[in-house]
Design a protein around this motif. Structure first.
Motif, PDB file in Angstrom:
ATOM      1  N   SER A   1      23.384  -1.688   1.848  1.00 56.67           N
ATOM      2  CA  SER A   1      24.469  -2.035   0.931  1.00 56.67           C
ATOM      3  C   SER A   1      24.813  -0.878   0.004  1.00 56.67           C
ATOM      4  N   ARG A   2      23.832  -0.027  -0.288  1.00 59.11           N
ATOM      5  CA  ARG A   2      24.057   1.129  -1.158  1.00 59.11           C
ATOM      6  C   ARG A   2      24.182   2.429  -0.382  1.00 59.11           C
ATOM      7  N   CYS A   3      23.738   2.417   0.842  1.00 62.48           N
ATOM      8  CA  CYS A   3      23.723   3.646   1.633  1.00 62.48           C
ATOM      9  C   CYS A   3      24.171   3.333   3.055  1.00 62.48           C
ATOM     10  N   PRO A   4      25.458   3.035   3.248  1.00 57.79           N
ATOM     11  CA  PRO A   4      25.919   2.609   4.578  1.00 57.79           C
ATOM     12  C   PRO A   4      25.758   3.674   5.645  1.00 57.79           C
ATOM     13  N   ASP A   5      25.692   4.936   5.261  1.00 56.43           N
ATOM     14  CA  ASP A   5      25.569   6.003   6.253  1.00 56.43           C
ATOM     15  C   ASP A   5      24.129   6.456   6.479  1.00 56.43           C
ATOM     16  N   CYS A   6      23.188   5.816   5.809  1.00 58.02           N
ATOM     17  CA  CYS A   6      21.787   6.221   5.965  1.00 58.02           C
ATOM     18  C   CYS A   6      21.259   5.823   7.344  1.00 58.02           C
ATOM     19  N   VAL A   7      20.304   6.608   7.831  1.00 56.19           N
ATOM     20  CA  VAL A   7      19.623   6.283   9.086  1.00 56.19           C
ATOM     21  C   VAL A   7      18.591   5.196   8.806  1.00 56.19           C
ATOM     22  N   ASP A   8      18.759   4.047   9.485  1.00 62.68           N
ATOM     23  CA  ASP A   8      17.830   2.934   9.303  1.00 62.68           C
ATOM     24  C   ASP A   8      17.244   2.453  10.621  1.00 62.68           C
ATOM     25  N   ASP A   9      17.392   3.235  11.673  1.00 59.70           N
ATOM     26  CA  ASP A   9      16.949   2.825  12.994  1.00 59.70           C
ATOM     27  C   ASP A   9      15.604   3.447  13.357  1.00 59.70           C
ATOM     28  N   GLU A  10      15.069   2.938  14.471  1.00 61.28           N
ATOM     29  CA  GLU A  10      13.905   3.549  15.122  1.00 61.28           C
ATOM     30  C   GLU A  10      12.657   3.550  14.244  1.00 61.28           C
ATOM     31  N   ILE A  11      12.247   2.369  13.799  1.00 64.82           N
ATOM     32  CA  ILE A  11      10.947   2.192  13.162  1.00 64.82           C
ATOM     33  C   ILE A  11       9.937   1.915  14.271  1.00 64.82           C
ATOM     34  N   VAL A  12       8.938   2.759  14.411  1.00 68.01           N
ATOM     35  CA  VAL A  12       7.957   2.651  15.488  1.00 68.01           C
ATOM     36  C   VAL A  12       6.602   2.281  14.881  1.00 68.01           C
ATOM     37  N   VAL A  13       6.026   1.166  15.346  1.00 64.51           N
ATOM     38  CA  VAL A  13       4.747   0.669  14.837  1.00 64.51           C
ATOM     39  C   VAL A  13       3.834   0.493  16.046  1.00 64.51           C
ATOM     40  N   GLN A  14       2.878   1.370  16.218  1.00 59.89           N
ATOM     41  CA  GLN A  14       2.057   1.386  17.422  1.00 59.89           C
ATOM     42  C   GLN A  14       0.597   1.675  17.104  1.00 59.89           C
ATOM     43  N   GLY A  15      -0.278   0.944  17.795  1.00 58.07           N
ATOM     44  CA  GLY A  15      -1.698   1.277  17.800  1.00 58.07           C
ATOM     45  C   GLY A  15      -2.403   1.131  16.477  1.00 58.07           C
ATOM     46  N   ASN A  16      -2.050   0.122  15.679  1.00 56.64           N
ATOM     47  CA  ASN A  16      -2.718  -0.106  14.398  1.00 56.64           C
ATOM     48  C   ASN A  16      -3.708  -1.265  14.513  1.00 56.64           C
ATOM     49  N   THR A  17      -4.741  -1.244  13.681  1.00 59.78           N
ATOM     50  CA  THR A  17      -5.745  -2.307  13.630  1.00 59.78           C
ATOM     51  C   THR A  17      -5.709  -2.977  12.264  1.00 59.78           C
TER      52      THR A  17
ATOM     53  N   VAL B   1       0.833  -1.194   0.000  1.00 57.53           N
ATOM     54  CA  VAL B   1       0.000   0.000   0.000  1.00 57.53           C
ATOM     55  C   VAL B   1       0.873   1.251   0.000  1.00 57.53           C
ATOM     56  N   VAL B   2       1.809   1.316   0.930  1.00 57.23           N
ATOM     57  CA  VAL B   2       2.681   2.477   1.076  1.00 57.23           C
ATOM     58  C   VAL B   2       4.129   2.004   1.007  1.00 57.23           C
ATOM     59  N   ARG B   3       4.943   2.707   0.246  1.00 59.51           N
ATOM     60  CA  ARG B   3       6.352   2.351   0.145  1.00 59.51           C
ATOM     61  C   ARG B   3       7.211   3.602   0.266  1.00 59.51           C
ATOM     62  N   THR B   4       8.299   3.494   1.020  1.00 62.01           N
ATOM     63  CA  THR B   4       9.293   4.561   1.071  1.00 62.01           C
ATOM     64  C   THR B   4      10.622   4.013   0.586  1.00 62.01           C
ATOM     65  N   CYS B   5      11.389   4.871  -0.078  1.00 64.17           N
ATOM     66  CA  CYS B   5      12.621   4.423  -0.732  1.00 64.17           C
ATOM     67  C   CYS B   5      13.753   5.407  -0.459  1.00 64.17           C
ATOM     68  N   GLN B   6      14.966   4.878  -0.324  1.00 61.13           N
ATOM     69  CA  GLN B   6      16.119   5.711  -0.021  1.00 61.13           C
ATOM     70  C   GLN B   6      16.820   6.242  -1.268  1.00 61.13           C
ATOM     71  N   GLU B   7      16.250   5.980  -2.428  1.00 57.65           N
ATOM     72  CA  GLU B   7      16.766   6.587  -3.654  1.00 57.65           C
ATOM     73  C   GLU B   7      15.660   6.627  -4.691  1.00 57.65           C
ATOM     74  N   ASN B   8      15.869   7.422  -5.722  1.00 59.39           N
ATOM     75  CA  ASN B   8      14.786   7.760  -6.631  1.00 59.39           C
ATOM     76  C   ASN B   8      14.340   6.634  -7.538  1.00 59.39           C
ATOM     77  N   GLY B   9      15.122   5.532  -7.637  1.00 60.19           N
ATOM     78  CA  GLY B   9      14.677   4.395  -8.434  1.00 60.19           C
ATOM     79  C   GLY B   9      13.834   3.414  -7.664  1.00 60.19           C
ATOM     80  N   CYS B  10      13.742   3.590  -6.351  1.00 59.90           N
ATOM     81  CA  CYS B  10      12.959   2.743  -5.468  1.00 59.90           C
ATOM     82  C   CYS B  10      13.409   1.287  -5.521  1.00 59.90           C
TER      83      CYS B  10
END
Length: 819
Positions: free
Chosen positions: A467-483, A387-396
């Motif tokens: 592998s392509r973005c070793p310095d990217c922030v990939d921490d702290e994914i918060v998933v709360q209160g969903n049905t 449904v929803v996708r986020t990508c760390q570069e423009n080619g996804c």
């Protein structure tokens, strides 16, 4: 003038700061959209104020009303750290921000915005009125007047609207039709420019095109225009690839197999400040062509209160390669392409990582709010339905660039429904690259998603591109209160939270899932470093009532029962984001034990002042939030439906045509588009059993036509039958004057009828007002009322002169008479 404003600290209160910036530029001319950025707000107690504080705004426009699509929501009271105010009227407006921490400490800030009267800004010859018929009633005094039905020629040659000198206001006559056969360049300028319509209290001017509109450049606001393109493959509006300060307000765009709105990749910078507000954008199906309905890239984008309907043609509703400091709120994102060979999303957000060949700098996407949207999607794809996708570069994907940060993104209070029965290997509702991303208080109904064996479905899949973005922030994914609700028979199961590689400090808490017919796995967290707790896989119905069938559910159907196993599940929240407003936009309040409920609805949520209202109950005689009436019972057939609604619907369109000496040429076209459309379940008094009745009535004269649509012409749509509504077909009009009708729960009622059996004439001096009531099966009657100022045309049928009545955009009436 557009500076940050800070409130002084009280005790441990946060410091509330925000910047208010008109999208048009230095001057704000009505209709005007103001971008609000509160990311400078700080808190000594909360390390992530962007997602851990509650942001409530007052735009100072109390008469702004609610968004007219299914999401609702008060335009004057937006929510979130990045959002926008919409001003239709001039005057000095005071914008107030209230920021609140979980423990109740609060702070506020305010500023003023001067909204300029367009009549003053564009006085005299700086306004041009254009009419195809040479009718200029309602044209502002002193304006230039151009008689022409040629849209592009009138704007460029006659009106000079595309000149890059001092910008003008160009007004087409509302309700008239104009033709376009050449693209238009609306040239950039440092001052606001306006393309709108004149001469009616409501409605739009219609532009029929055989080409693209052209390029909309800096400074332009396009307002109250209905633009359509019937040429397959031709696009809609091109927004400037390098300039911003563009607004599309109350615009309808229809293309055939091509994008509605795009930003081309060109120039040496990303645009800044773009608003698409209160629009209806549609792609008509033509073939297997794949186009993004909207391909946008800009800083400080506002997509507010729109309907984006891809009709299964556009591969994405919204796709962006650069979206920092942006808000996507109160939109309907509908039906991206149902392609089993590829992943299609209503929403895809990307960071721009490829600097080669474009001249554009690498640019992260940070501080994005995606909230209060309604999304419908097939959830198809050979690998993952998403449904929803986020990508760390423009080619996804992992190959085009090295990647750049996708960070600080907030997804909350979105309603998501599956619409397909296609097969897919697995469904990851949120498929995320990036870090510091919060997914909370969303309602997901997966009914109809394929039940074939495969990998477990997932609420959130985190897939960092390390592998392509070793310095990217990939921490702290918060998933709360969903049905999450899924009722198909399956052995697939569900994983709430999964991180496929890397990252740490992830949180998966207070999520609720009910899979009554699935025998697969029940997994709170898969791979990755997660803190879990308070999640519930219900073994029996946790909701106040059984959810309706596929396509008929609304988020309110997933409120908790008093004795729900999701009640009071967790007090020790790893990150204090559960403070945030529940799906009803009310603040979560802990029980006496300190525990919060699992799922998107908090039983006993408060108005954020600490005073908790009683939960709304239909049938208790008290009108509460989410109800338009409450007569003390849950029966249909009286003034208030079994779900506490009056039956009044938004009147999108009513067209009546009559010739006094040729009754065989009578025509009626009716469209009622409203989230409040209610239909009976299949086999329970539905129209395939008892038919339907359309009543067209003049309340002033009492004249009415009662048109039956017999049961034999109706068919139930979807699997299971009736889950996608009902359709009536009688192309030869053997059973009555109606050739076609269809009804979709939560979406629309439409009917198209013609011939002398209509029995309704327009031979009075004027109709003044008409009502249309539609009884579908045994359901509560639904109706719309078209009266001034929502009547666009009212011409009597006299002698050989045909009569016509046209009503549009009429608000829902308070009461429906039984048909």
């Amino acid at each position: 003038m557009w500076a940050a404003f800070a409130a002084s600290a009280v005790h441990a209160a946060p410091a509330a700061r925000f910047v208010a910036t008109p999208v048009q530029g230095a001057v704000c001319v009505a209709p005007c959209v103001v971008h609000l950025d509160a990311t400078a707000t700080t808190s000594s107690e909360h390390p992530r104020p962007f997602s851990e504080l509650d942001y409530a705004w007052d735009c100072g426009e109390p008469g702004a009303g609610a968004w007219s699509n299914r999401t609702g929501g008060d335009k004057n009271r937006p929510r979130g750290p990045v959002t926008g105010c919409v001003y239709a009227t001039p005057g000095e407006k005071t914008i107030r921000l209230a920021v609140r921490e979980r423990d109740g400490d609060a702070a506020s800030a305010e500023t003023t915005v001067a909204v300029v009267d367009p009549d003053a800004r564009f006085s005299g010859a700086r306004t041009v009125c254009i009419s195809a018929a040479g009718e200029f009633a309602g044209c502002p005094a002193g304006a230039q007047r151009v008689t022409s039905g040629d849209f592009d020629a009138a704007l460029t040659d006659d009106a000079g609207c595309n000149a890059d000198a001092e910008h003008k206001r160009c007004l087409l006559r509302c309700g008239e039709r104009f033709e376009q056969d050449a693209a238009v360049l609306l040239a950039p300028g440092a001052t606001p420019a306006l393309l709108s319509c004149f001469g009616a209290a409501s409605g739009r001017a219609e532009v029929a095109s055989v080409t693209e509109l052209g390029v909309v450049e800096r400074g332009w606001t396009i307002d109250r225009i209905a633009w359509s393109n019937a040429t397959a493959g031709s696009g809609g509006f091109d927004l400037s690839p390098v300039n911003g300060n563009v607004t599309l307000h109350d615009v309808a765009i229809t293309t055939r197999g091509a994008p509605n709105v795009t930003h081309q990749l060109a120039g040496d910078r990303h645009p800044d400040l773009v608003a698409i507000v209160g629009d209806v954008h549609t792609i008509l199906r033509t073939s297997a062509d794949r186009f993004s309905q909207h391909f946008l890239r800009a800083r400080r984008q506002l997509l507010l209160g729109n309907v984006f309907d891809a009709n299964g043609e556009g591969e994405f509703n919204v796709r962006s390669v650069h979206t920092p400091l942006s808000a996507i709120q109160h939109n309907e994102l509908l039906d991206p392409q149902d392609d089993v060979d590829n992943v299609r999303n209503p929403l895809q957000l990307r960071a721009f990582a490829d600097a080669s060949g474009t001249g554009l700098p690498r640019a992260p996407t940070q501080y994005v709010v995606v909230s209060d949207n309604h999304m419908e999607t097939p959830l198809t794809g050979t690998e993952t339905g998403t449904v929803v996708r986020t990508c760390q570069e423009n080619g996804c994907n992992e190959s085009p660039g090295e990647g750049v940060d996708m960070v600080d993104v907030l997804f909350e209070r979105n309603a998501i429904r599956a619409t397909s029965t296609w097969a897919n290997a697995s469904a990851g509702v949120f498929y995320l690259q990036g870090g510091r991303i919060t997914v909370r208080n969303n309602v997901i109904d997966l009914q109809g998603m394929d039940s074939a064996d495969g990998a477990a479905n997932a609420l959130v899949i985190h897939f960092p591109n390390q592998s392509r973005c070793p310095d990217c922030v990939d921490d702290e994914i918060v998933v709360q209160g969903n049905t999450v609700y899924w009722n198909e028979r399956s052995r697939r199961g569900l994983r709430l939270c999964e991180s496929l590689a890397g990252g740490a400090d992830h949180v998966c808490q207070l999520n609720l899932a009910w899979l009554p017919n699935d025998a697969g796995e029940r997994t709170e967290v898969g791979a990755g470093s997660w803190t879990a707790g308070g999640n519930v896989f219900a073994e029996s119905n946790p909701f106040a009532a059984p959810p309706p069938a596929q396509g008929r559910t609304q988020a309110a159907d997933f409120r908790l029962a008093d004795a729900s196993p999701a009640r009071d599940r967790l007090a020790d929240v790893a990150r204090p984001t559960a403070l945030s407003r529940d799906f009803g936009r009310f603040c979560r309040e802990a029980a006496a034990s300190g525990a919060l409920d699992a799922g998107a609805w908090e039983r006993g949520a408060s108005d954020c002042t600490g005073a908790a209202p009683r939960p709304p109950v239909c049938g208790d005689g008290v009108v509460e939030r989410g109800e338009s009436c409450d007569d003390g019972n849950v029966r249909d057939g009286d003034a208030c439906s079994a779900r506490c609604r009056t039956g009044g619907l938004f009147g999108s369109h009513l067209s009546v045509f009559d010739e006094a000496d040729a009754p065989s040429r009578r025509r009626v076209s009716l469209v009622l588009r409203d989230a409040a459309v209610e239909l009976p379940a299949h086999g329970d008094g539905d129209p395939t059993q008892v038919g339907a009745l359309l009543v067209l009535r003049n309340p002033g004269t009492g004249e009415e036509a009662r048109v039956a649509l017999p049961a034999k012409g109706w068919s139930a749509l979807g699997i299971p039958a009736g889950s996608r509504g009902y359709r009536y077909r009688d192309p030869a009009r053997d059973a009555g004057p109606c050739e076609l009708a269809d009804a979709r729960a939560g979406r629309w009622i439409r009917a198209f009828c013609s011939g002398e059996r209509l029995g309704f004439t327009l031979d009075e001096p004027a109709q003044s007002a008409l009502t249309a009531t539609f009884g579908v099966g045994d359901a509560h009657p639904m109706c719309a009322a078209f009266a001034s100022p929502y009547v666009r045309r009212d011409v009597p049928a006299i002698g050989t002169a045909p009569g016509a009545f046209l009503g549009r955009a009429a608000p829902a009436p308070a009461f429906c008479e039984p048909p």
